[in-house]
Design an enzyme around this catalytic site. Structure first.
Site, PDB file in Angstrom:
ATOM      1  N   ASN A   1       0.750  -1.115   0.137  1.00 27.85           N
ATOM      2  CA  ASN A   1      -0.047  -0.047  -0.139  1.00 27.85           C
ATOM      3  C   ASN A   1       0.873   1.195   0.070  1.00 27.85           C
ATOM      4  OD1 ASN A   1      -1.668   2.118   0.441  1.00 27.85           O
ATOM      5  ND2 ASN A   1      -2.359   1.266   2.592  1.00 27.85           N
TER       6      ASN A   1
ATOM      7  N   LYS B   1       0.002   4.151  -0.293  1.00 31.17           N
ATOM      8  CA  LYS B   1      -0.538   5.335   0.269  1.00 31.17           C
ATOM      9  C   LYS B   1      -0.419   6.895  -0.497  1.00 31.17           C
ATOM     10  CE  LYS B   1      -0.367   3.199   4.694  1.00 31.17           C
ATOM     11  NZ  LYS B   1      -0.334   3.353   6.257  1.00 31.17           N
TER      12      LYS B   1
ATOM     13  N   HIS C   1      -9.720   0.692   5.387  1.00 29.20           N
ATOM     14  CA  HIS C   1      -8.531   0.985   6.013  1.00 29.20           C
ATOM     15  C   HIS C   1      -8.739   1.899   7.352  1.00 29.20           C
ATOM     16  CE1 HIS C   1      -4.322   2.402   6.450  1.00 29.20           C
ATOM     17  NE2 HIS C   1      -3.667   1.214   5.837  1.00 29.20           N
TER      18      HIS C   1
ATOM     19  N   GLU D   1      -6.910   4.418   8.255  1.00 32.77           N
ATOM     20  CA  GLU D   1      -6.690   5.998   7.732  1.00 32.77           C
ATOM     21  C   GLU D   1      -8.134   6.326   7.185  1.00 32.77           C
ATOM     22  OE1 GLU D   1      -3.188   5.234   5.457  1.00 32.77           O
ATOM     23  OE2 GLU D   1      -2.245   4.816   7.357  1.00 32.77           O
TER      24      GLU D   1
ATOM     25  N   GLU E   1      -5.261  -5.108  10.820  1.00 29.49           N
ATOM     26  CA  GLU E   1      -4.227  -4.040  11.000  1.00 29.49           C
ATOM     27  C   GLU E   1      -4.556  -3.271  12.097  1.00 29.49           C
ATOM     28  OE1 GLU E   1      -2.391  -2.705   6.800  1.00 29.49           O
ATOM     29  OE2 GLU E   1      -4.206  -1.823   7.207  1.00 29.49           O
TER      30      GLU E   1
ATOM     31  N   GLY F   1       2.548   2.246  10.773  1.00 34.60           N
ATOM     32  CA  GLY F   1       3.333   3.610  10.644  1.00 34.60           C
ATOM     33  C   GLY F   1       3.896   3.771  11.787  1.00 34.60           C
TER      34      GLY F   1
ATOM     35  N   SER G   1       3.671  -1.980  10.323  1.00 33.93           N
ATOM     36  CA  SER G   1       5.018  -2.058  10.807  1.00 33.93           C
ATOM     37  C   SER G   1       5.674  -3.420  10.292  1.00 33.93           C
ATOM     38  CB  SER G   1       5.330  -1.437  11.810  1.00 33.93           C
ATOM     39  OG  SER G   1       4.928  -0.142  12.217  1.00 33.93           O
TER      40      SER G   1
HETATM   41  P1  PGA Z   1       2.754   0.440   7.829  1.00 32.22           P
HETATM   42  O1  PGA Z   1       1.516   0.389   7.083  1.00 32.22           O
HETATM   43  O2  PGA Z   1       3.371  -0.946   7.174  1.00 32.22           O
HETATM   44  O3  PGA Z   1       3.457   1.616   7.104  1.00 32.22           O
HETATM   45  O4  PGA Z   1       2.768   0.054   9.123  1.00 32.22           O
HETATM   46  C1  PGA Z   1       0.613  -0.654   6.736  1.00 32.22           C
HETATM   47  C2  PGA Z   1      -0.780  -0.186   6.273  1.00 32.22           C
HETATM   48  O5  PGA Z   1      -1.454   0.834   6.547  1.00 32.22           O
HETATM   49  O6  PGA Z   1      -1.513  -0.884   5.359  1.00 32.22           O
END
Ligand code: PGA
Length: 253
Positions: free
Chosen positions: A11, A13, A98, A100, A170, A176, A216
């Site tokens: 992803n 983003k 997701h 976010e 997640e 992140g 992460s």
């Molecule tokens: P990250 O994000 O690996 O940067 O923690 C995962 C995601 O949001 O799909």
């Protein structure tokens, strides 16, 4: 016997320019052997979908996914992108739910249901994301939250529709942040998610759904996470922006 695939999805983003996106996709596809059996899904921003699609076009087991789609098929929704548009550029997967989108765009279960219906109508597999916040885990509500997030959406779909889904666990506190769920925490929750899917559908449906871990996940910890029996791969954010790291994750099974 389950038919679960090994899957690694990147992803991206809201990152990269068109030129950088092309280079990154080329670097990834160049490192991966054509016999590699892992399903690899690249999820770039909308404007780069077609370019990335062209870059991966002759590479076996590579697919493109989108980060979002709208609840409607077309119309006066300035700034939005529909699932049938995604289908028309060759998109086969879409992220739905997701954290976010939940946090910054206030998307709710009702939105996810409509978006998934649109995706399925256009032959696009939804990657439905669920996860608890740090507060919810610390107050021991994580199993309850995951149950609610799953049940509210899955109950709207038939077994046949659900067979097109991928699930992604997640934990919001791991996204992140550099803090990853331990493999024990991931395995515990993935097994729990399968038990909820068993309750909603049945055990063979639960045995066949792929559940990705996200938060992460990186080149150092992927192997340990992917070794868990109920972890079928990863949804990778930050580490998907560097070809070497993303490829190491692909090779971690
Ligand atoms: P990250 O994000 O690996 O940067 O923690 C995962 C995601 O949001 O799909």
């Amino acid at each position: 016997m389950s038919s679960r695939k090994k899957i690694v999805a990147g992803n991206w983003k809201m990152n990269k320019s068109l030129q950088e996106a092309k280079i990154l996709a080329e670097q990834i596809t160049n490192q991966v052997n054509e016999f590699d059996e892992v399903t690899k899904i690249i999820i770039p921003p909308f404007p780069f979908l077609e370019t990335v699609k062209q870059t991966i076009s002759n590479k076996p087991n590579f697919y493109i996914g989108a980060q979002n789609c709208h609840t409607n098929s077309s119309g006066a929704f300035t700034g939005e992108v529909s699932a049938n548009m995604l289908h028309s550029v060759g998109c086969e997967y879409v992220l739905i739910g997701h954290s976010e989108r939940r946090q910054y765009f206030k998307e709710k279960d009702a939105d996810f249901i409509l978006k998934i219906k649109e995706a399925l109508k256009n032959n696009i597999h939804p990657i439905f994301c669920i996860g608890e916040t740090i507060h919810e885990r610390k107050t021991d509500n994580h199993f309850k939250v995951i149950t609610e997030q799953l049940t509210a959406v899955l109950k709207e779909f038939s077994v046949e529709e659900f067979s097109k889904f991928i699930l992604a666990y997640e934990p919001v506190w791991a996204i992140g942040t550099g803090e990853t769920a331990t493999s024990a925490q991931a395995q515990e929750m993935h097994a729990f998610i399968r038990s909820i899917v068993t309750d909603i559908f049945d055990s063979s449906v639960a045995a066949n759904v792929s559940i990705l871990y996200g938060g992460s996940c990186n080149a150092q910890n992927a192997q340990e996470l992917f070794r868990c029996p109920d972890v079928d791969g990863g949804l990778i954010g930050g580490a998907s922006l560097k070809a070497d790291d993303f490829c190491k994750i692909i090779f971690s099974f």
